[in-house]
Design a protein around this motif. Structure first.
Motif, mmCIF file in Angstrom:
data_model
loop_
_atom_site.group_PDB
_atom_site.id
_atom_site.type_symbol
_atom_site.label_atom_id
_atom_site.label_comp_id
_atom_site.label_asym_id
_atom_site.label_seq_id
_atom_site.Cartn_x
_atom_site.Cartn_y
_atom_site.Cartn_z
ATOM 1 N N SER A 125 8.685 2.895 -0.616
ATOM 2 C CA SER A 125 8.916 3.937 0.387
ATOM 3 C C SER A 125 10.396 4.291 0.535
ATOM 4 O O SER A 125 10.728 5.467 0.724
ATOM 5 C CB SER A 125 8.326 3.531 1.741
ATOM 6 O OG SER A 125 8.904 2.312 2.184
ATOM 7 N N ASN A 181 0.825 -1.205 0.000
ATOM 8 C CA ASN A 181 0.000 0.000 0.000
ATOM 9 C C ASN A 181 0.859 1.255 0.000
ATOM 10 O O ASN A 181 1.683 1.425 -0.879
ATOM 11 C CB ASN A 181 -1.009 -0.013 1.149
ATOM 12 C CG ASN A 181 -2.000 -1.144 1.008
ATOM 13 O OD1 ASN A 181 -2.509 -1.377 -0.079
ATOM 14 N ND2 ASN A 181 -2.258 -1.852 2.082
ATOM 15 N N THR A 182 0.709 2.128 0.990
ATOM 16 C CA THR A 182 1.442 3.396 0.993
ATOM 17 C C THR A 182 2.939 3.198 1.206
ATOM 18 O O THR A 182 3.722 4.117 0.956
ATOM 19 C CB THR A 182 0.898 4.352 2.074
ATOM 20 O OG1 THR A 182 0.997 3.719 3.345
ATOM 21 C CG2 THR A 182 -0.543 4.725 1.787
#
Length: 142
Positions: free
Chosen positions: A105, A100-101
């Motif tokens: 990253s 997801n987010t």
């Protein structure tokens, strides 16, 4: 346009018409980032605990997997070594969209921290299309 060439047996190299060389440095914990780099068809340098830093002499990009803060710190050490920070041109990242987010990253954080372009994010070991996208993005910064 550009041509590719080998220098030694350690680097993935892009030679641009203006003569600039861009090396690609990566880290692979599960082998998926390594698989992506091998799809590019050139030599490379893989950093690891045994080979954590190399003083870069030409511009380079980083390809990083998406893992925890430890991977980001590994790259901080590499980029902050000697003059490496001044030669970093961009970052690409691999990961899993299920994160997801957190997807890519580490590459997003490196691009932000060092104020360089986020060139591309790809899933797992990437596809042939991802290879072409990254080549085009590197061409744009060169």
């Amino acid at each position: 346009s550009w041509v590719s060439s080998e220098i030694g047996m350690h680097f993935l190299v892009f030679l641009f018409q203006n003569g600039d060389i861009v090396k690609v440095v990566y880290l692979s914990l599960t082998g998926k980032t390594r698989q992506f780099v091998k799809k590019l068809g050139w030599d490379f340098i893989e950093i690891s605990k045994k080979n954590p830093t190399v003083q870069m002499k030409e511009p380079y990009i980083v390809i990083t997997p998406t893992y925890g803060e430890q991977v980001a710190h590994f790259f901080y050490e590499y980029i902050d070594f000697e003059e490496n920070r001044n030669l970093l041109m961009g970052v690409a990242g691999s990961g899993n969209r299920n994160f997801n987010t957190s997807f890519c990253s580490n590459s997003k954080e490196l691009a932000r921290r060092y104020d360089v372009p986020l060139l591309h994010c790809f899933e797992n070991q990437g596809t042939d299309k991802d290879v072409q996208i990254l080549i085009e993005k590197v061409r744009e910064i060169g």
